[in-house]
Design a protein around this motif. Sequence first.
Motif, PDB file in Angstrom:
ATOM      1  N   SER A 143      49.272  -5.129  -6.216  1.00  0.00           N
ATOM      2  CA  SER A 143      48.097  -5.454  -7.032  1.00  0.00           C
ATOM      3  C   SER A 143      46.789  -4.948  -6.432  1.00  0.00           C
ATOM      4  O   SER A 143      45.714  -5.343  -6.885  1.00  0.00           O
ATOM      5  CB  SER A 143      48.010  -6.976  -7.203  1.00  0.00           C
ATOM      6  N   ALA A 159      43.034  -5.579  -7.774  1.00  0.00           N
ATOM      7  CA  ALA A 159      42.156  -6.414  -6.958  1.00  0.00           C
ATOM      8  C   ALA A 159      40.816  -5.726  -6.713  1.00  0.00           C
ATOM      9  O   ALA A 159      39.760  -6.371  -6.695  1.00  0.00           O
ATOM     10  CB  ALA A 159      42.825  -6.751  -5.629  1.00  0.00           C
ATOM     11  N   ALA A 181      38.875  -6.084  -9.810  1.00  0.00           N
ATOM     12  CA  ALA A 181      38.441  -7.480  -9.892  1.00  0.00           C
ATOM     13  C   ALA A 181      37.225  -7.718  -9.000  1.00  0.00           C
ATOM     14  O   ALA A 181      36.301  -8.449  -9.377  1.00  0.00           O
ATOM     15  CB  ALA A 181      39.585  -8.405  -9.483  1.00  0.00           C
ATOM     16  N   VAL A 203      46.488  -8.160 -11.228  1.00  0.00           N
ATOM     17  CA  VAL A 203      46.549  -8.949  -9.993  1.00  0.00           C
ATOM     18  C   VAL A 203      47.718  -9.918 -10.044  1.00  0.00           C
ATOM     19  O   VAL A 203      48.517 -10.020  -9.100  1.00  0.00           O
ATOM     20  CB  VAL A 203      45.222  -9.714  -9.770  1.00  0.00           C
ATOM     21  N   CYS A 230      51.364  -9.750  -7.903  1.00  0.00           N
ATOM     22  CA  CYS A 230      51.799 -10.847  -7.035  1.00  0.00           C
ATOM     23  C   CYS A 230      53.236 -11.265  -7.352  1.00  0.00           C
ATOM     24  O   CYS A 230      53.992 -11.667  -6.459  1.00  0.00           O
ATOM     25  CB  CYS A 230      50.864 -12.041  -7.198  1.00  0.00           C
TER      26      CYS A 230
END
Length: 234
Positions: free
Chosen positions: A93, A97, A100, A224, A228
């Motif tokens: 991810s 990230a 983000a 994200v 995970c």
Amino acid sequence: MLIHVGDERNGKIDRYLAAALSTIAGALNAVGFLMARSFTANMTGNVSAFADEVAQGSWRSSLSFLILLALFIGGAALAAAFVTFGEQRGIRSIYAAAIAAEGVAVLALGLLLSASVGISNMALVGILSLVMGLQNAVTSLISRSRVRTTHVSGMATDIGIGLAAVIMPGRSRDAALPKLGLHVLTLSAFALGGVAGALLYGFIDTWFFTLAGCCLLAIALPGVLRGCQFPRSR
């Protein structure tokens, strides 16, 4: 969109990435210009302005353009280091990230401006240049340079090359069409984003940045969460 890397990606995923992030980049670039009279995604223009100011002996004014260039490069370097760190540890991810993080930065900027916290024009365009460099590096790395969301001059050049390949007879036409379509989409999304950003800024003022940050988070968070759940093997 922000999980598959390089050859794992297909044209459809690249088009989604280009359309979504180029639209936001164009909007941020336009609003940054409306507020501070400086482009934050146009490093070609900033380098030209720097050279012009130096030629006129305006050293102090030239420094501001040099700072914007340095921040854009710094954002790209930060993104590359962040992605490399994640890739080495098999963090699937990591690209999501990074986007983000861009969303959080833009959202925080919007909340500060909406709360009437004093931010200078230089600080505003500096932050935007940093996140534009970050975004462009992330999209370049994840797509192996097929998608560059703020690289308008390069996209225009690629469109010209692609048009020549399509018009001229030969086997290159079939290979050139998907690339040409991607570049036209990216450039169009950037331009439409600029129009939409200017209109939204006229209606909601600095809350525009809050909206843009939320849009970036909405794009990034699914990646994200998915990363995970399905970590990449080393």
